[in-house]
Design an enzyme around this catalytic site. Sequence first.
Site, mmCIF file in Angstrom:
data_model
loop_
_atom_site.group_PDB
_atom_site.id
_atom_site.type_symbol
_atom_site.label_atom_id
_atom_site.label_comp_id
_atom_site.label_asym_id
_atom_site.label_seq_id
_atom_site.Cartn_x
_atom_site.Cartn_y
_atom_site.Cartn_z
ATOM 1 N N LYS A 15 15.782 -54.109 -128.698
ATOM 2 C CA LYS A 15 16.977 -53.353 -128.298
ATOM 3 C C LYS A 15 17.475 -53.731 -126.895
ATOM 4 O O LYS A 15 18.652 -53.943 -126.700
ATOM 5 C CB LYS A 15 16.706 -51.844 -128.291
ATOM 6 C CG LYS A 15 16.524 -51.231 -129.651
ATOM 7 C CD LYS A 15 16.435 -49.702 -129.542
ATOM 8 C CE LYS A 15 15.320 -49.219 -128.639
ATOM 9 N NZ LYS A 15 13.963 -49.345 -129.158
ATOM 10 N N ARG A 90 17.376 -39.899 -129.600
ATOM 11 C CA ARG A 90 16.098 -40.315 -130.147
ATOM 12 C C ARG A 90 15.493 -39.256 -131.062
ATOM 13 O O ARG A 90 14.398 -39.443 -131.576
ATOM 14 C CB ARG A 90 15.156 -40.543 -128.984
ATOM 15 C CG ARG A 90 14.294 -41.776 -129.069
ATOM 16 C CD ARG A 90 13.496 -41.816 -127.783
ATOM 17 N NE ARG A 90 12.583 -42.904 -127.692
ATOM 18 C CZ ARG A 90 12.886 -44.098 -127.178
ATOM 19 N NH1 ARG A 90 14.093 -44.358 -126.749
ATOM 20 N NH2 ARG A 90 11.961 -45.022 -127.098
ATOM 21 N N ARG A 129 4.436 -58.813 -124.959
ATOM 22 C CA ARG A 129 5.237 -58.418 -123.802
ATOM 23 C C ARG A 129 4.364 -57.763 -122.729
ATOM 24 O O ARG A 129 4.596 -57.936 -121.544
ATOM 25 C CB ARG A 129 6.335 -57.431 -124.243
ATOM 26 C CG ARG A 129 7.207 -56.948 -123.088
ATOM 27 C CD ARG A 129 8.363 -56.105 -123.570
ATOM 28 N NE ARG A 129 7.970 -54.718 -123.801
ATOM 29 C CZ ARG A 129 8.767 -53.793 -124.317
ATOM 30 N NH1 ARG A 129 9.989 -54.116 -124.701
ATOM 31 N NH2 ARG A 129 8.353 -52.561 -124.474
ATOM 32 N N ARG A 135 4.055 -53.426 -118.797
ATOM 33 C CA ARG A 135 4.483 -52.027 -118.953
ATOM 34 C C ARG A 135 3.287 -51.165 -119.334
ATOM 35 O O ARG A 135 2.543 -51.507 -120.250
ATOM 36 C CB ARG A 135 5.561 -51.946 -120.042
ATOM 37 C CG ARG A 135 6.930 -51.615 -119.496
ATOM 38 C CD ARG A 135 7.969 -51.630 -120.585
ATOM 39 N NE ARG A 135 7.887 -50.488 -121.492
ATOM 40 C CZ ARG A 135 8.831 -50.184 -122.370
ATOM 41 N NH1 ARG A 135 9.917 -50.916 -122.448
ATOM 42 N NH2 ARG A 135 8.693 -49.149 -123.150
ATOM 43 N N ARG A 146 4.001 -44.576 -130.100
ATOM 44 C CA ARG A 146 5.466 -44.688 -130.015
ATOM 45 C C ARG A 146 6.069 -44.978 -131.385
ATOM 46 O O ARG A 146 7.133 -44.455 -131.722
ATOM 47 C CB ARG A 146 5.842 -45.785 -129.008
ATOM 48 C CG ARG A 146 5.724 -45.301 -127.558
ATOM 49 C CD ARG A 146 5.495 -46.429 -126.580
ATOM 50 N NE ARG A 146 6.550 -47.419 -126.555
ATOM 51 C CZ ARG A 146 6.358 -48.701 -126.205
ATOM 52 N NH1 ARG A 146 5.166 -49.126 -125.873
ATOM 53 N NH2 ARG A 146 7.373 -49.524 -126.196
#
Length: 193
Positions: A15, A90, A129, A135, A146
């Site tokens: 996204k 969301r 990632r 992160r 998530r």
Amino acid sequence: MSVRLVLFGPPGAGKGTQAARICDKLGVPAISTGDIFRSNIKGGTELGRRVVEYTSVGALVPDELTDELVRARLAEPDAAEGFLLDGYPRNLAQVDALDAILADAGRALDVVVEITADAEVVVERLLKRAQIEGRVDDTEDVIRHRLDVYADQTAPLSGVYAERGLLVRVDGLGEIDEVTDRLLAAIEPALHH
Ligand code: ADP
């Protein structure tokens, strides 16, 4: 270009990357609630202190906080002519909140884009990632959580926006350029309303 667009899809569907490219092309600001939370956490702001307990475990930040943040951000001048919302709404309560925010401003959404991606592929991408960006919510446990939150709370947006005739779905798998082209083609008809 004036277009009011929502982009949603599972964590790891790309996204953020695609939002930046689409916004470049359309000349509207990309507004990512996740980015706003991360920069507040990094900057040690009051908002950052309030949200980190949720973002770090992959839980949703309470709606009151998130809704107010988005209301304020959409009132800024650069969003007057259009925007792309990435990561908001969301859940169904946020769908209602966004409706109210836009209605108060005499506005409405033009198009809602769902980027689809297979759960196993997104876990792979996010773990990769994690090694690059570091992160804190990209550990395997938090990623799985998530994804669960997404399936429970966010996936139902599909039906709601489809019913309103606003939904387009785009396959998020493939080369980045290819996905961008697909997204722009899917959004195109909504630009002429
Ligand atoms: P991803 O889609 O990869 O999970 P985001 O950057 O969109 O990443 O979001 C990161 C985190 O920020 C979420 O796990 C959640 O804790 C918080 N967050 C972002 N957007 C919202 C939202 N609309 N409502 C509640 N929490 C949010």
